[in-house]
Design an enzyme around this catalytic site. Structure first.
Site, short mmCIF file in Angstrom:
data_model
loop_
_atom_site.label_atom_id
_atom_site.label_comp_id
_atom_site.label_asym_id
_atom_site.label_seq_id
_atom_site.Cartn_x
_atom_site.Cartn_y
_atom_site.Cartn_z
N GLU A 174 0.78 -1.26 0.04
CA GLU A 174 -0.10 0.08 -0.01
C GLU A 174 1.01 1.01 -0.05
O GLU A 174 2.21 1.28 0.28
CB GLU A 174 -0.75 0.03 1.35
CG GLU A 174 -2.17 -0.60 1.19
CD GLU A 174 -3.18 0.38 0.52
OE1 GLU A 174 -2.71 1.49 -0.03
OE2 GLU A 174 -4.49 0.12 0.26
N ASP A 233 -9.57 2.98 -4.29
CA ASP A 233 -8.51 2.82 -3.28
C ASP A 233 -7.84 3.71 -3.16
O ASP A 233 -8.01 5.07 -3.02
CB ASP A 233 -8.09 1.19 -3.33
CG ASP A 233 -7.43 0.96 -1.98
OD1 ASP A 233 -6.85 1.48 -1.20
OD2 ASP A 233 -7.27 -0.64 -2.14
N ASN A 253 -9.72 5.80 2.58
CA ASN A 253 -8.45 5.65 1.74
C ASN A 253 -7.87 6.80 1.03
O ASN A 253 -7.71 7.78 1.81
CB ASN A 253 -8.99 4.63 0.79
CG ASN A 253 -8.48 3.25 0.91
OD1 ASN A 253 -6.94 3.35 0.99
ND2 ASN A 253 -8.97 2.08 0.80
#
Length: 281
Positions: free
Chosen positions: A17, A192, A146
């Site tokens: 991420e 995301d 997010n």
């Protein structure tokens, strides 16, 4: 035609991420979130890992040097690029909620958002942490906080609460996020992480669809990057000319992950990004 991505690393993360390009720490850095590790891509292609806690949610440079990192229930600060961070006081105590993603505004404030481990609707919060360390709630009752980034002129902020199924846009008035409204609703995948390039285009990772989509400030889809994995999690623009789009991926909870799931990818794009906005604290 969709540009073709290059695989930069092996499938080295369980839940990659939050990629960020910053020359002050040597280039590209991202997190293996649920392993609690910050990863740095070195010039020779090697990847260094630094363990920071139970969760490493996001990482951003600090204006004074070092970095800020999202930890399980708050943030940590490091004075040097490769030092272990010192945790600050937790922002909450509920063990069922963890930090998930963060980003900074042009004034140096850090926006840090959470999510429930079980993705309970409305259990999360988006906080704004000022350079002096004071925190306040910007958005209550979020579900999966997010990606968040700002337009080049600082007048707009783009934000994904993944559970809504869309990317939203705010007007930024006197430093406050106002006028929240839908900006882009994809036909597939879950919005995301995101990043904004130097022309104001919004690049959004569509988790579950294996794509990163570029949307103009007017909401027009300009291009897509298709990845060989389903769980595309986040993206950033980096490289010496800021024209390398880096994409992180995940194999979280996949019974049958693709061989490349968890790898880092890169693709050349036409419009460069912008220098990352640092945390002023």
């Amino acid at each position: 035609m969709s540009p073709t991505p290059e695989q930069v690393t092996d499938a080295i993360t369980y839940h990659g991420e939050g990629p960020v390009w910053a020359p002050q720490w040597g280039g590209l850095r991202w997190v293996d979130m649920l392993a609690g590790d910050v990863l740095t891509l070195r010039d020779d292609g090697a990847v260094d890992r630094l363990h920071v806690g139970a969760v490493a949610a996001f990482v951003r440079p600090r204006t004074r040097g070092g970095y800020v990192v999202g930890l399980e229930r708050g943030i940590g600060l490091a004075d040097g690029p490769d030092e272990v961070p010192t945790p600050l006081e937790p922002l909450w105590t509920d063990p069922g909620v963890r930090m998930n993603e963060g980003g900074c505004d042009p004034a140096g404030n850090l926006y840090a958002g959470s999510m429930g481990y079980d993705k309970t609707e409305g259990a999360a919060t988006l906080y704004r942490i000022a350079p002096d360390g004071t925190a306040r709630t910007v958005l209550p009752r979020v579900t999966v906080s997010n990606g968040l980034d700002f337009s080049p002129d600082g007048t707009r902020a783009y934000y994904d609460d993944t559970a809504t199924g869309r990317t939203d846009v705010f007007d930024v008035v006197d430093g406050e996020l106002t006028g929240r409204r839908p900006f882009h609703v994809p036909d597939d995948g879950h919005p995301d992480g995101l990043t904004v390039d130097s022309a104001g285009n919004v690049w959004v990772a569509l988790n579950g669809a294996g794509r990163v989509r570029c949307v103009s400030p007017a909401g027009e889809v300009l291009t897509e990057v298709r990845l060989p994995v389903r769980l595309t999690t986040a993206c950033t623009l980096g490289g010496p000319d800021l024209r390398d789009l880096y994409v992180t991926t995940s194999r979280e909870n996949l019974d049958d992950p693709e061989p490349e799931a968890g790898a880092l990818f890169r693709v050349r794009v036409d419009v460069p990004g912008r220098p990352v906005l640092p945390f002023g604290g």
